[in-house]
Design a protein around this motif. Structure first.
Motif: not given
Length: 167
Positions: A103-118, A123-131
């Motif tokens: 979801d683009r809106e959710k990614l924007d809310s955490i500061g992810v533009k194009k690059n992300l870290k998985l 027990t789960h996967i955490r997604i965030c902006a690399p920084e």
């Protein structure tokens, strides 16, 4: 001798971390060890308090919902917590190539533009902006949190704490 991946031995075990780039459609490819080999990989994406999103396997999320739903019957605070969680969550499913639309809106809310870290969080996967991925200087705080989960007997402690204190 046949090769066996961690994902085949322990489905739902997420270990390691990966740097990824979203494709033009806002999809990310999950590592093959993180995908369900026998059926569709379906997850629920939920927000956290600390500029990240979590991808929970559907079975894990439904286990939590079953337990929390029983508590919500007569508890208005839990009812509102579940209403927020439901409105802020998104279902995600891998396509045949292992790509998952996020979801683009959710990614924007955490500061992810194009690059992300998985990040594999067992027990789960955490997604965030690399920084925003900060490895701890010392594992003491995290080991203390793991100890509390080990000592918890209510069944909601671990996931409730994970979701920001709903439990």
């Amino acid at each position: 001798m046949q090769s066996t991946s961690i994902g085949n031995l322990f489905p739902g075990l997420f270990v390691g971390n990966y740097d990824h780039v979203l494709d033009a459609q806002g999809r990310v490819t999950l590592p093959s060890d993180w995908r369900n080999k026998d059926q569709d990989t379906e997850m629920v994406m939920i927000p956290t308090r600390d500029q990240a999103l979590l991808l929970l396997p559907m079975a894990t999320f439904m286990e939590f919902v079953s337990k929390a739903g029983k508590l919500a019957i007569a508890n208005p605070e839990m009812q509102m917590a579940l209403a927020y969680l439901g409105s802020a969550s998104r279902r995600c499913r891998c396509d045949k190539q292992g790509r998952m639309a996020l979801d683009r809106e959710k990614l924007d809310s955490i500061g992810v533009k194009k690059n992300l870290k998985l990040i594999g969080a067992i027990t789960h996967i955490r997604i965030c902006a690399p920084e925003n991925w900060k490895q701890p200087d010392s594992p003491d705080g995290y080991l203390n949190a793991i100890q509390k989960v080990s000592d918890s007997s209510d069944g909601l402690g671990a996931l409730g704490n994970l979701l920001g204190g709903l439990g």
